[in-house]
Design a protein around this motif. Sequence first.
Motif, short mmCIF file in Angstrom:
data_model
loop_
_atom_site.label_atom_id
_atom_site.label_comp_id
_atom_site.label_asym_id
_atom_site.label_seq_id
_atom_site.Cartn_x
_atom_site.Cartn_y
_atom_site.Cartn_z
N GLN A 8 0.84 -1.19 0.00
CA GLN A 8 0.00 0.00 0.00
C GLN A 8 0.88 1.25 0.00
O GLN A 8 1.96 1.24 0.56
CB GLN A 8 -0.89 0.00 1.26
CG GLN A 8 -1.80 -1.19 1.36
CD GLN A 8 -2.88 -1.18 0.28
OE1 GLN A 8 -3.40 -0.14 -0.06
NE2 GLN A 8 -3.20 -2.35 -0.24
N GLY A 9 0.40 2.33 -0.58
CA GLY A 9 1.12 3.59 -0.55
C GLY A 9 2.17 3.68 -1.64
O GLY A 9 2.29 2.82 -2.50
N PRO A 10 2.97 4.74 -1.56
CA PRO A 10 4.00 4.94 -2.61
C PRO A 10 5.13 3.93 -2.48
O PRO A 10 5.43 3.46 -1.40
CB PRO A 10 4.50 6.35 -2.33
CG PRO A 10 4.24 6.57 -0.87
CD PRO A 10 2.98 5.81 -0.57
N VAL A 11 5.73 3.63 -3.60
CA VAL A 11 6.88 2.72 -3.62
C VAL A 11 8.12 3.56 -3.36
O VAL A 11 8.37 4.54 -4.06
CB VAL A 11 6.98 1.99 -4.97
CG1 VAL A 11 8.21 1.11 -5.01
CG2 VAL A 11 5.72 1.17 -5.22
N LEU A 12 8.89 3.20 -2.34
CA LEU A 12 10.07 3.96 -1.96
C LEU A 12 11.27 3.51 -2.78
O LEU A 12 11.37 2.34 -3.16
CB LEU A 12 10.36 3.77 -0.47
CG LEU A 12 9.26 4.23 0.48
CD1 LEU A 12 9.62 3.86 1.91
CD2 LEU A 12 9.03 5.71 0.36
N PRO A 13 12.21 4.43 -3.03
CA PRO A 13 13.44 4.03 -3.74
C PRO A 13 14.29 3.15 -2.82
O PRO A 13 14.12 3.16 -1.60
CB PRO A 13 14.14 5.35 -4.02
CG PRO A 13 13.63 6.28 -2.97
CD PRO A 13 12.22 5.84 -2.69
N PRO A 14 15.20 2.40 -3.39
CA PRO A 14 16.06 1.55 -2.55
C PRO A 14 16.93 2.42 -1.65
O PRO A 14 17.25 3.57 -1.99
CB PRO A 14 16.91 0.77 -3.56
CG PRO A 14 16.84 1.56 -4.82
CD PRO A 14 15.53 2.28 -4.80
#
Length: 86
Positions: free
Chosen positions: A31-37
């Motif tokens: 859920q929510g935004p996908v974070l960068p590594p």
Amino acid sequence: MASRGRRGGAPAREDEPRRDERAEQQAPSPQGPVLPPPLPVDYGLFMQGLVQAMQTQAHTQAALQAQLEAQIYLDSAYERCTAGKS
């Protein structure tokens, strides 16, 4: 010869999904935004900071201990001086 990995000795059928495949299908979608590594970590620098923090903590603890001992000494000296003056 008994088959391995299944209870009851029955071999897995090809049309029956395996347990690990079913678990993957049931996993909830994120859920929510996908974070960068995360950024790479310089462990040498991290360890330097950790050692410095531990040294600072040890120094602070020694200073507080010395302050506490001095306060205890002064309190007892004050009590000895004022013991018979009531």
